[in-house]
Design a protein around this motif. Sequence first.
Motif, short mmCIF file in Angstrom:
data_model
loop_
_atom_site.label_atom_id
_atom_site.label_comp_id
_atom_site.label_asym_id
_atom_site.label_seq_id
_atom_site.Cartn_x
_atom_site.Cartn_y
_atom_site.Cartn_z
N SER A 198 1.77 6.58 -6.62
CA SER A 198 0.76 7.45 -7.03
C SER A 198 1.13 8.96 -6.99
N GLN A 199 1.73 8.99 -5.80
CA GLN A 199 2.33 10.49 -5.57
C GLN A 199 3.25 10.99 -6.50
N LEU A 213 0.80 -1.36 -0.02
CA LEU A 213 0.02 -0.14 0.18
C LEU A 213 0.95 1.17 0.10
N LEU A 214 1.92 1.11 0.70
CA LEU A 214 2.80 2.36 0.96
C LEU A 214 3.43 2.55 -0.65
N ARG A 250 -7.07 22.12 -9.77
CA ARG A 250 -8.27 21.23 -9.90
C ARG A 250 -7.95 19.58 -10.36
N LEU A 251 -7.09 19.61 -11.38
CA LEU A 251 -6.56 18.19 -11.48
C LEU A 251 -5.97 17.62 -10.34
N TYR A 252 -5.22 18.36 -9.78
CA TYR A 252 -4.21 17.60 -8.82
C TYR A 252 -5.19 17.18 -7.56
N HIS A 253 -6.18 17.82 -7.05
CA HIS A 253 -7.12 17.45 -6.00
C HIS A 253 -8.06 16.43 -6.85
N GLU A 254 -8.48 16.77 -7.78
CA GLU A 254 -9.41 15.29 -8.46
C GLU A 254 -8.56 14.03 -8.56
N ILE A 293 -7.15 8.80 -6.15
CA ILE A 293 -6.10 7.99 -5.43
C ILE A 293 -6.60 7.68 -4.21
N ALA A 294 -7.29 8.69 -3.44
CA ALA A 294 -7.63 7.86 -2.00
C ALA A 294 -8.78 7.09 -2.19
N ILE A 295 -9.69 7.15 -3.26
CA ILE A 295 -10.73 6.18 -3.19
C ILE A 295 -10.07 4.64 -3.63
N PHE A 296 -9.01 4.78 -4.56
CA PHE A 296 -8.52 3.76 -5.14
C PHE A 296 -7.72 2.96 -3.91
N LEU A 297 -6.92 3.83 -2.92
CA LEU A 297 -6.36 2.98 -1.91
C LEU A 297 -7.03 2.57 -0.95
N ALA A 298 -8.17 3.29 -0.61
CA ALA A 298 -9.41 2.90 0.21
C ALA A 298 -9.79 1.38 -0.24
N GLN A 299 -10.13 1.28 -1.47
CA GLN A 299 -10.49 0.17 -2.19
C GLN A 299 -9.50 -1.04 -2.17
N ALA A 300 -8.23 -0.62 -2.43
CA ALA A 300 -7.14 -1.37 -2.36
C ALA A 300 -6.97 -1.80 -1.11
N THR A 301 -7.09 -1.31 0.07
CA THR A 301 -6.82 -1.50 1.37
C THR A 301 -8.16 -2.53 1.75
N GLY A 302 -9.22 -2.16 1.47
CA GLY A 302 -10.40 -3.35 1.79
C GLY A 302 -10.17 -4.50 1.14
#
Length: 656
Positions: free
Chosen positions: A26-27, A19-20, A274-278, A283-292
């Motif tokens: 992603s970063q 995950l890291l 805008r693009l950066y925050h989107e 990425i947060a949604i992807f990481l949350a799903q990947a974590t789950g």
Amino acid sequence: MTLRKRLFWLFAPLLVLALLFAYGLSQSLILSRFDRQDAQLLEGEAVRLQNLLEQNLRRNLDLVQSYAQWDTSYEFMHGQHPDYLRRNADPEALSEMNFDFMVFLDLQGRVHAEQWLPPTLTDMFVLDGQPPRSLEALRRAILEQARGLIQTSDEDLYGALIAVQGVPLNLAMGSIQDNQSTLPSAGTLIAGHFLDGERSENLQQQINGTLRLLAADHSVERWAPLPSPGVFSLNRAELSQRHLPNEEQQQILLRFSNSLGQPQMLFELTRDRRLYHEGRKAIAIFLAQATGVSLLALLLIYLGLEFAILRRVSRMHQDIAAIGPDSSQQRLQDRGTDELGRLACEVNRMLERLEQSETRDREILDAIQDGYFEIAPDGQVQAVNRALCNLLDYPAEAMLGQSYERLLSREDAERARQDFALALANNEQIRFSAPLRRGDGSLGHYETRFSLIRDSQGHFAGFRGILRDISEQVAYQNQLLDLAYRDSLTGLGNRKAFSEQLRHALDKAQREQGRLALLYLDLDRFKEVNDRYGHDVGDALLQDIAERLRRTVRQPDRVYRLGGDEFTLVLPDSNSVAAQKLAERLLAELQNAAQIGALSIDFVTPSIGIALYPDHAQNPEALIKAADSAMYEAKRERNRVDLFHPRLLSSSTQSG
């Protein structure tokens, strides 16, 4: 740590690491790409702003050109058409052309005609916050700067964005000629408008972002030049590096300088990332799903390991733990065909080989005549062979699990602990001998050589040794010692034992700054016994006297027969008073008649001499000499005690 915890700490760090890694990737790739796209959009808007300003300047130049290259204007500069301004440059016409002023300059730079429609000073937009002193002062400053631009330019038509007394304006200039541009120039036409709030608002509406006009002295370290869209502009446009005032926004500066390289004004363009925050949200949604998904996979892996491996391993552990010395032929029950099943099969084979090896070792140990033992690090007996049980007259059950110290005296147990510690420290074999208490309560002398036991990892696991019965050897050695150190007639210590004991007692007294008394005893008229009754009666008399000395002295081992009828006593930690009291008791005991068979001998009496350390001597020879001298002084009168006096020795020496 249990196997479950080990598996957890195996998979959990891998999950966190994955995950890291995904987060870092992603970063570094995705977010950085979005950030670069935001930066490109911001730079694109800055270039677009430059183009809009250049378009405004181009429009103003087109209008100025239409007036400057017109025969009527050319003729007006030569004194014709006196109503030219009223008919062609009245306030209404200037307002339609979006001009705030129009000025006709002759070839000498003098004002030929002019029309001004500026806003009030309070309505003007000022870069540095300080409005001009007056409209007239602003007018003169604009004309002066325009004359300077005319002198530095070789073009017939040009424009510039400039700041005069902090007021930004769009300035367009053109040479006044006829329609065909065949006649010499008659002067210069100057026109322009101020960048007030309304015009800035119109410009803001055409830009995707927040626009702010700043003074040209705003400090930025590095600038990148922008290409000019046309050759008609006297301005040099430069772009600053992007900077981030906060996490949500990005800013860039567009600077305009005049033809002399002097900064005139800055346009600050602020735009959302805008693009950066989107991208961050995605990425947060992807990481949350990947974590789950990863946690679900970890749970499934754990359940699979629990039912497929861990429970089988636990059952194998229970089977192995149940195997002991009294559970031979017990085997693991796992019959699987996978790796664990094959492992269980190999363990069963190993147990069979181990039982065979243990049986063989037990038979070998039981066949040897010497005793064999194993002792745990805490001192408990772990293993014995049959010979050891026979040597000590104990059954194996009475010794296993018991401390070896119960077989030893307190002093010997302490000595054994020291030898065990020495063997462990030096990793060497140690020889130890001591009396051991047998099963019937008797003592026997035994000797052992023991060494360290180490497990498969090389860690200390106890001691092992061989025990032999040396009781007969010890008895023989004691007999030899008696012959060497005991008087064969009386059983008292002989002269050799006396010499060694006196030396040891003196050394101890010197170390501890103590005292010591030496008694010399000689029998008076003993020679008459041998002459009258024979040596057998004399020997019997000596044995009787020795026995009475033992009874009188508290420590009989301190009484010695030096030979003939001479005896001596060593009294450690004794002064003259104690020594004389003991000597008086000896006189009283030995004055009684000795009954030897039918004979009663009452004429043999003792004479005793006493010498003290450190009062009379400092070494064994001198102390013996002093006690002997005192004894001879006592024999002058017989049957008495005499304490050594140094003058006696000196007088005896002189008389001799």
